[in-house]
Design an enzyme around this catalytic site. Structure first.
Site, PDB file in Angstrom:
ATOM      1  N   ILE A   1       5.631  -3.725  -7.421  1.00 10.35           N
ATOM      2  CA  ILE A   1       4.872  -2.492  -7.688  1.00 10.35           C
ATOM      3  C   ILE A   1       5.477  -1.377  -6.839  1.00 10.35           C
ATOM      4  O   ILE A   1       5.332  -1.379  -5.618  1.00 10.35           O
ATOM      5  CB  ILE A   1       3.374  -2.665  -7.328  1.00 10.35           C
ATOM      6  CG1 ILE A   1       2.778  -3.876  -8.040  1.00 10.35           C
ATOM      7  CG2 ILE A   1       2.596  -1.389  -7.664  1.00 10.35           C
ATOM      8  CD1 ILE A   1       1.402  -4.298  -7.504  1.00 10.35           C
ATOM      9  N   ARG A   2       6.173  -0.462  -7.460  1.00  7.87           N
ATOM     10  CA  ARG A   2       6.842   0.619  -6.700  1.00  7.87           C
ATOM     11  C   ARG A   2       7.506   0.050  -5.438  1.00  7.87           C
ATOM     12  O   ARG A   2       7.319   0.526  -4.323  1.00  7.87           O
ATOM     13  CB  ARG A   2       5.824   1.697  -6.318  1.00  7.87           C
ATOM     14  CG  ARG A   2       5.907   2.831  -7.292  1.00  7.87           C
ATOM     15  CD  ARG A   2       5.021   4.028  -7.033  1.00  7.87           C
ATOM     16  NE  ARG A   2       4.007   3.894  -6.038  1.00  7.87           N
ATOM     17  CZ  ARG A   2       3.944   4.626  -4.934  1.00  7.87           C
ATOM     18  NH1 ARG A   2       4.845   5.522  -4.679  1.00  7.87           N
ATOM     19  NH2 ARG A   2       2.955   4.466  -4.103  1.00  7.87           N
TER      20      ARG A   2
ATOM     21  N   CYS B   1       6.249  -5.377   0.567  1.00 11.88           N
ATOM     22  CA  CYS B   1       6.308  -4.077  -0.085  1.00 11.88           C
ATOM     23  C   CYS B   1       6.212  -2.933   0.934  1.00 11.88           C
ATOM     24  O   CYS B   1       7.120  -2.768   1.733  1.00 11.88           O
ATOM     25  CB  CYS B   1       5.263  -4.004  -1.189  1.00 11.88           C
ATOM     26  SG  CYS B   1       5.701  -2.795  -2.440  1.00 11.88           S
TER      27      CYS B   1
ATOM     28  N   ARG C   1      12.848   3.260  -0.530  1.00 11.93           N
ATOM     29  CA  ARG C   1      11.456   3.250  -0.998  1.00 11.93           C
ATOM     30  C   ARG C   1      11.398   3.471  -2.500  1.00 11.93           C
ATOM     31  O   ARG C   1      12.194   4.225  -3.044  1.00 11.93           O
ATOM     32  CB  ARG C   1      10.641   4.370  -0.329  1.00 11.93           C
ATOM     33  CG  ARG C   1      10.415   4.185   1.136  1.00 11.93           C
ATOM     34  CD  ARG C   1       9.516   5.301   1.674  1.00 11.93           C
ATOM     35  NE  ARG C   1       8.173   5.235   1.110  1.00 11.93           N
ATOM     36  CZ  ARG C   1       7.357   6.280   1.014  1.00 11.93           C
ATOM     37  NH1 ARG C   1       7.747   7.473   1.435  1.00 11.93           N
ATOM     38  NH2 ARG C   1       6.159   6.128   0.499  1.00 11.93           N
TER      39      ARG C   1
ATOM     40  N   GLY D   1       0.869  -1.173   0.000  1.00 10.35           N
ATOM     41  CA  GLY D   1       0.000   0.000   0.000  1.00 10.35           C
ATOM     42  C   GLY D   1       0.898   1.211   0.000  1.00 10.35           C
ATOM     43  O   GLY D   1       1.846   1.273  -0.772  1.00 10.35           O
ATOM     44  N   GLU D   2       0.638   2.119   0.900  1.00 12.95           N
ATOM     45  CA  GLU D   2       1.478   3.321   1.010  1.00 12.95           C
ATOM     46  C   GLU D   2       1.959   3.376   2.460  1.00 12.95           C
ATOM     47  O   GLU D   2       1.152   3.637   3.361  1.00 12.95           O
ATOM     48  CB  GLU D   2       0.650   4.543   0.617  1.00 12.95           C
ATOM     49  CG  GLU D   2       1.446   5.812   0.493  1.00 12.95           C
ATOM     50  CD  GLU D   2       2.610   5.676  -0.495  1.00 12.95           C
ATOM     51  OE1 GLU D   2       2.441   5.091  -1.572  1.00 12.95           O
ATOM     52  OE2 GLU D   2       3.708   6.157  -0.149  1.00 12.95           O
ATOM     53  N   SER D   3       3.257   3.149   2.652  1.00 11.03           N
ATOM     54  CA  SER D   3       3.755   2.989   4.025  1.00 11.03           C
ATOM     55  C   SER D   3       3.498   4.219   4.884  1.00 11.03           C
ATOM     56  O   SER D   3       3.141   4.090   6.062  1.00 11.03           O
ATOM     57  CB  SER D   3       5.245   2.646   4.018  1.00 11.03           C
ATOM     58  OG  SER D   3       5.966   3.565   3.228  1.00 11.03           O
TER      59      SER D   3
ATOM     60  N   GLU E   1       1.081 -12.423  -2.282  1.00 10.40           N
ATOM     61  CA  GLU E   1      -0.381 -12.566  -2.192  1.00 10.40           C
ATOM     62  C   GLU E   1      -1.060 -12.312  -3.532  1.00 10.40           C
ATOM     63  O   GLU E   1      -2.247 -12.598  -3.685  1.00 10.40           O
ATOM     64  CB  GLU E   1      -0.930 -11.622  -1.100  1.00 10.40           C
ATOM     65  CG  GLU E   1      -0.993 -10.136  -1.458  1.00 10.40           C
ATOM     66  CD  GLU E   1       0.367  -9.428  -1.424  1.00 10.40           C
ATOM     67  OE1 GLU E   1       1.387 -10.099  -1.180  1.00 10.40           O
ATOM     68  OE2 GLU E   1       0.396  -8.207  -1.661  1.00 10.40           O
TER      69      GLU E   1
ATOM     70  N   HIS F   1       5.015  -9.050  -3.921  1.00 15.09           N
ATOM     71  CA  HIS F   1       3.675  -9.354  -3.408  1.00 15.09           C
ATOM     72  C   HIS F   1       3.315 -10.818  -3.622  1.00 15.09           C
ATOM     73  O   HIS F   1       2.644 -11.137  -4.610  1.00 15.09           O
ATOM     74  CB  HIS F   1       2.636  -8.499  -4.143  1.00 15.09           C
ATOM     75  CG  HIS F   1       2.736  -7.043  -3.861  1.00 15.09           C
ATOM     76  ND1 HIS F   1       2.022  -6.426  -2.855  1.00 15.09           N
ATOM     77  CD2 HIS F   1       3.472  -6.074  -4.443  1.00 15.09           C
ATOM     78  CE1 HIS F   1       2.305  -5.140  -2.839  1.00 15.09           C
ATOM     79  NE2 HIS F   1       3.182  -4.899  -3.797  1.00 15.09           N
TER      80      HIS F   1
END
Ligand code: GLN
Length: 186
Positions: free
Chosen positions: A132-133, A78, A105, A46-48, A170, A168
């Site tokens: 992803i990023r 991630c 990051r 997500g966005e840490s 998952e 990821h």
């Protein structure tokens, strides 16, 4: 066995689905009481920075630190890896800092540079991995075992009860990396 999934932001549903496929009960963790009785805790992608703000706001930071002190295994994918790292080389603060790694990051590029590849994971073999990023691990301290690399960059590591992956697991059907975490949970 109940495994908590930190559910304040990010790809929570995908983690719940992965746990379900492995026959394990996943519990959404949005407030401290939901940590009760979990055998392990997953931090999704997500966005840490957003996840950290929401964790603080929800009063979850201290209860999670207590779980870590009690030896409950934790798995960060991630953004989750960024949350668990002791140092973030391109960010002014750090978050939980449970594992002795320094991460960068967004090192794998922007959202449009997302990619899927195959990685050799120690003790497992070749697994598909979605980036992803993603953060890359720039340094590891003593006691940290690197479990996978992508183009010479460490992207998965374990230190005692803490497992981290830049990618990821998952999001693919190959759940052997996830299974490794469940084995750590007993
Ligand atoms: N770049 C994000 C962060 O540092 C992580 C991206 C992801 O989880 N897919 O929070």
């Amino acid at each position: 066995m109940r495994i908590g999934v930190v559910a304040v932001q990010g790809d929570v549903r995908e983690h719940l689905r992965a746990l379900g496929k492995l026959g394990v009960e996943g519990v959404l963790v949005r407030k401290p009481a939901e940590l009760e009785g979990v055998a392990g805790l997953v931090f999704p992608g997500g966005e840490s920075t957003a996840i950290w703000r929401l964790l603080k706001w929800s009063g979850l930071v201290e209860p999670i630190e207590e779980l870590h002190r009690a030896g409950i295994p934790m798995f960060g994918t991630c953004a989750g890896m960024v949350l668990l790292a002791k140092e973030i080389v391109n960010w002014p603060e750090r978050f939980f800092g449970f594992t002795n790694i320094a991460v960068e990051r967004n090192a794998s590029g922007r959202q449009v540079d997302s990619f899927e590849t195959t990685l050799e994971v120690k003790g497992i073999g070749m697994v598909p991995a979605v980036f992803i990023r993603a953060p890359y691990i720039r340094r590891v301290g003593p006691g940290v075992e690197i479990l996978a690399e992508h183009q010479g960059q460490p992207v998965m590591a374990r230190e005692e009860n803490v497992l981290v992956a830049s990618f990821h697991p998952e999001l693919t059907d190959d759940l052997r990396v996830y299974d490794l975490f469940l084995k750590m949970c007993g």
